[in-house]
Structure formats: structure tokens, C-alpha cells
Scaffold this motif. Structure first.
Motif, short mmCIF file in Angstrom:
data_model
loop_
_atom_site.label_atom_id
_atom_site.label_comp_id
_atom_site.label_asym_id
_atom_site.label_seq_id
_atom_site.Cartn_x
_atom_site.Cartn_y
_atom_site.Cartn_z
N LYS A 1 -11.49 -4.17 12.20
CA LYS A 1 -10.61 -4.35 11.04
C LYS A 1 -10.52 -3.03 10.25
CE LYS A 1 -9.07 -8.54 10.69
NZ LYS A 1 -7.62 -8.57 10.76
N ALA A 2 -9.51 -2.93 9.39
CA ALA A 2 -9.37 -1.75 8.55
C ALA A 2 -10.57 -1.60 7.61
CB ALA A 2 -8.09 -1.87 7.72
N LEU A 3 -10.98 -0.35 7.38
CA LEU A 3 -12.05 -0.10 6.40
C LEU A 3 -11.43 -0.04 5.00
CD1 LEU A 3 -13.93 2.92 8.07
CD2 LEU A 3 -14.63 0.53 8.07
N PRO A 4 -12.18 -0.46 3.98
CA PRO A 4 -11.64 -0.31 2.62
C PRO A 4 -11.43 1.17 2.28
CG PRO A 4 -13.65 -1.65 2.66
CD PRO A 4 -13.52 -1.05 4.01
N VAL A 5 -10.46 1.46 1.46
CA VAL A 5 -10.13 2.85 1.12
C VAL A 5 -11.33 3.64 0.60
CG1 VAL A 5 -8.76 4.27 -0.48
CG2 VAL A 5 -7.66 2.47 0.85
N PRO A 6 -12.16 3.09 -0.31
CA PRO A 6 -13.30 3.89 -0.79
C PRO A 6 -14.27 4.28 0.34
CG PRO A 6 -12.95 1.98 -2.21
CD PRO A 6 -12.08 1.79 -1.01
N VAL A 7 -14.41 3.40 1.33
CA VAL A 7 -15.30 3.71 2.47
C VAL A 7 -14.70 4.86 3.28
CG1 VAL A 7 -16.37 2.82 4.58
CG2 VAL A 7 -16.18 1.34 2.56
N ALA B 1 -6.20 6.16 10.38
CA ALA B 1 -6.89 5.39 11.44
C ALA B 1 -7.96 4.49 10.81
CB ALA B 1 -7.52 6.36 12.44
N MET B 2 -8.71 5.04 9.85
CA MET B 2 -9.80 4.25 9.24
C MET B 2 -9.25 3.11 8.39
SD MET B 2 -12.83 6.88 8.18
CE MET B 2 -11.89 8.19 7.43
N THR B 3 -8.11 3.33 7.75
CA THR B 3 -7.60 2.31 6.83
C THR B 3 -6.57 1.38 7.48
OG1 THR B 3 -6.02 3.94 6.00
CG2 THR B 3 -8.05 3.67 4.73
N SER B 4 -6.47 1.43 8.83
CA SER B 4 -5.56 0.52 9.54
C SER B 4 -6.38 -0.41 10.43
CB SER B 4 -4.61 1.30 10.45
OG SER B 4 -3.90 2.27 9.71
N ARG C 1 4.59 0.92 22.53
CA ARG C 1 3.52 0.70 23.50
C ARG C 1 2.16 0.51 22.84
NH1 ARG C 1 2.23 4.72 26.41
NH2 ARG C 1 1.74 3.45 28.19
N ASP C 2 1.97 1.07 21.71
CA ASP C 2 0.66 1.08 21.07
C ASP C 2 0.81 0.41 19.71
OD1 ASP C 2 -1.68 1.69 19.83
OD2 ASP C 2 -1.51 3.87 20.06
N GLN C 3 0.25 -0.79 19.59
CA GLN C 3 0.46 -1.55 18.35
C GLN C 3 0.04 -0.73 17.12
OE1 GLN C 3 -2.30 -4.24 19.67
NE2 GLN C 3 -0.97 -5.01 21.29
N TYR C 4 -1.08 -0.02 17.28
CA TYR C 4 -1.62 0.73 16.15
C TYR C 4 -0.69 1.84 15.70
CZ TYR C 4 -4.14 4.84 14.49
OH TYR C 4 -4.50 5.98 13.84
N THR C 5 -0.07 2.50 16.67
CA THR C 5 0.74 3.67 16.34
C THR C 5 2.02 3.30 15.59
OG1 THR C 5 -0.07 4.51 18.42
CG2 THR C 5 1.49 5.87 17.28
N MET C 6 2.41 2.01 15.70
CA MET C 6 3.59 1.54 14.98
C MET C 6 3.41 1.81 13.48
SD MET C 6 6.32 -0.27 16.08
CE MET C 6 5.98 -1.62 17.17
N GLY C 7 4.21 2.63 12.92
CA GLY C 7 4.11 2.95 11.49
C GLY C 7 3.04 3.99 11.19
#
Ligand SMILES: [Fe+2]
Length: 333
Positions: free
Chosen positions: A293-299, A284-287, A159-165
Motif C-alpha cells: 500500500k502507499a506510505l503516508p506522506v510524512p513517512v 513511488a512511495m506515496t502510491s 501495461r503497468d497499472q502503477y505507471t498510470m498517472g
């Protein structure tokens, strides 16, 4: 068989890293190797010459679906031998039932009469590669309990595209943090399970709210903030997940007391919930989300550090930074 061979056989069985159990034709425990004591949480002297079902399965020969609780007893009574049959055993030492994959063999004398059966128990949770490969390949060796929690994860993901994975990643981060904080093996396992099911309450949030690209109205936001309580209610119906319920309920509490649903602060929040909060925020931040859009890992790392002591438990953030050591060169605020 001479004495030397017999004693070498016994030494070899005790050297195996897996429990080995032998019962006679009546299902009475005749032999356990040394590993059985540690892994199955029993003392040899207390269980030898007693019924296997009484000693390890609380007297329940069949589970709630009418299937044999013990592969070994099923082998003994039906003659059917198993290879890697999933089975849960509630030991006296563990919070959650332990999941084993069991190999069984029937034992016959020279006249081919059944004189007993033996089993070897492989610890399913300890070998995570086996767990992952099994789940990914959707093989039938997934235990009923893991089927349950992965079914929840799939139900939300559908149901939630983001929650996939997302749940799998949060689970993996949570497990690593729990390990880095030196928690016990059972708490590390619990961290993983909590990660998989933490957002199960989103089943109760309308799809258009979950995937809304723009800002949420107050009412929509309120619907989302009810998901920890909904999740806790859903999971409370599954008795073996009782230790997961308080963790899921508190996974949106904040270290500074400004979270929900209860506004708990600091150590009032279960440690596994504080771990989930960090793992959840990082993923959540890196997806990619529906609204950014996803934030870069260092951010993302800088954000976690900035909110350590505020939103997040600083000790948990520090442990996670340790794990993400390879990215430590990232931008600082
Ligand atoms: Fe959540």
C-alpha cells in the motif's frame, strides 16, 4: 490615420506579451513587435525585409509530413485563417523548439486584394493551465511533439497499472524542484518533459514482471534495470528530444554511486536525473503498488531525508522539502 493614432497603435502592439508578426503578399517580414525579439529569438534589424520562412523556419516551407511549417504562410497562400493552431519554432535561444498556438488573419486592401497576413503567437508552454487542460481534454490543439510524449506515457500506462498517472506526477514534482533550484525556464520545461517520458523503456519489460506482486527473481530484476537504457535508445530516435536522452539514461543512478546502469556518482549524474530520482522515489512511495500500500506522506518525507547524501543528492532533497513545506511536521527517524 493621423500620426498620433499610428504611434499609439505601435505602442500598443509593442506592449502585448505575445509576438505579433506581419508579412507582405510575398511572405516577406514587414513588421515584428518588440516581444517577438525575445520570444522568437530574432533581431528585428536582421529579419525585417527578409523571407519569414528563411528567418524563422530554416528555409523549410513544409514539415516532414508535407504540411505548412508556418500558419502565417499557409494563411497567405490558401486564404485559410487559423485560431490557436499549434506550431513549433526552433529559435536560436532555446534547447527545445518552442510550442506556440497561432492566430492568423489575411490582410486585404480596399479592392479586396491580398496584401499580406498577420499572426499572433501564444506561448503554449508558459501557460501550463492551457497545457494541462488541453492534454486532459484531448483537444486537437496539442502539438505534435506533446502528442508524441503523451503517447509514450499512455503506452506505458496501458501495461503497468502503477505507471498510470505516475509520469505526470513525477513530471510535476520534477518541474517544481527545478524551479525551486533556480534553474532556467528551458531547464524547468525540460524537467517536466523528462518526467513524462522517463520510464518509456518499460515498454520493453514483460507485463508480468512489471506488475508482479511478490519478490523478483534475479533475472526479472535485471530485465527491469535495463529500462533506462531502453528508454534512452527509444528516445534517441526523436531528434528534438536529444537533451532528454542522457537524463533518462541516468534516472536510476544513485548519488552514492550504487545505482545503475553505469554506477555514476555525485555530480557525474546529470542534475535533471538527480531531480527525477527524488521525484520518482517520492511518487513511488506515496502510491499503491502491486506489492504494498502507499506510505503516508510524512513517512515518505522521512525516507527521502534519511537517504539524502546516500541515494539522493542532498541539495535536491532539500529543495523538495521546501516545496513540501506543509508536511514538514511529519515523523522524523
Ligand atoms: Fe524508472
Amino acid at each position: 490615420m493621423d500620426g498620433e493614432t499610428a504611434s499609439l497603435e505601435r505602442l500598443a502592439l509593442n506592449a502585448l506579451p505575445c509576438p505579433v508578426v506581419v508579412v507582405n503578399a510575398s511572405g516577406i517580414l514587414i513588421y515584428l513587435n518588440n516581444t517577438s525579439e525575445r520570444e522568437l529569438g530574432v533581431k528585428k534589424e536582421e529579419v525585417i525585409s527578409r523571407s519569414l520562412i528563411e528567418s524563422l523556419y530554416g528555409g523549410g516551407k513544409f514539415d516532414h509530413r508535407g504540411r505548412y511549417s508556418s500558419a502565417l504562410i499557409e494563411t497567405l497562400e490558401t486564404g485559410r485563417e487559423f485560431s490557436l493552431r499549434p506550431e513549433e519554432i526552433r529559435t536560436a535561444l532555446d534547447v527545445l523548439p518552442k510550442v506556440f498556438l497561432v492566430d492568423t488573419s489575411i490582410l486585404r486592401d480596399q479592392e479586396r486584394r491580398v496584401v499580406g497576413a498577420c499572426a499572433i503567437y501564444h506561448n503554449f508552454l508558459r501557460d501550463r493551465r492551457l497545457l494541462k487542460a488541453t492534454v486532459m481534454n484531448r483537444l486537437t490543439t496539442v502539438s505534435e511533439q506533446f502528442e508524441t510524449i503523451y503517447a509514450f506515457a499512455e503506452a506505458i500506462g496501458a501495461r503497468d497499472q502503477y505507471t498510470m498517472g505516475h509520469s505526470e506526477k513525477v513530471a510535476e514534482y520534477a518541474r517544481l524542484i527545478a524551479e525551486a533550484l533556480g534553474l532556467s525556464e528551458k531547464e524547468v520545461d525540460l524537467a517536466y518533459i523528462c518526467g513524462i517520458v522517463h520510464d518509456v523503456g518499460k515498454i520493453g519489460v514483460p507485463e508480468n514482471v512489471l506488475n508482479k506482486p511478490g519478490a523478483l527473481t534475479e533475472e526479472e530484476f535485471e530485465q527491469i534495470t535495463r529500462h533506462p537504457e531502453k528508454g534512452a535508445t527509444i528516445l534517441s530516435h526523436i531528434s528534438w528530444l536529444e537533451h532528454v536522452v542522457p537524463v533518462v539514461l541516468a534516472h536510476h543512478e544513485r548519488y552514492d554511486g550504487r545505482g545503475y546502469p553505469r554506477g555514476l556518482r555525485g555530480e557525474e549524474i546529470p542534475l535533471l536525473s538527480r531531480i527525477l530520482a527524488v521525484a520518482d522515489a517520492f511518487d513511488a512511495m506515496t502510491s499503491d503498488r502491486s506489492y504494498r500500500k502507499a506510505l503516508p506522506v510524512p513517512v515518505a518525507i522521512s525516507e527521502l531525508k534519511r537517504h539524502a547524501g546516500g541515494q539522493f543528492d542532498p541539495r535536491v532533497v532539500e529543495a523538495f522539502m521546501h516545496i513540501l513545506g506543509a508536511y514538514q511536521g511529519g515523523k522524523e527517524d
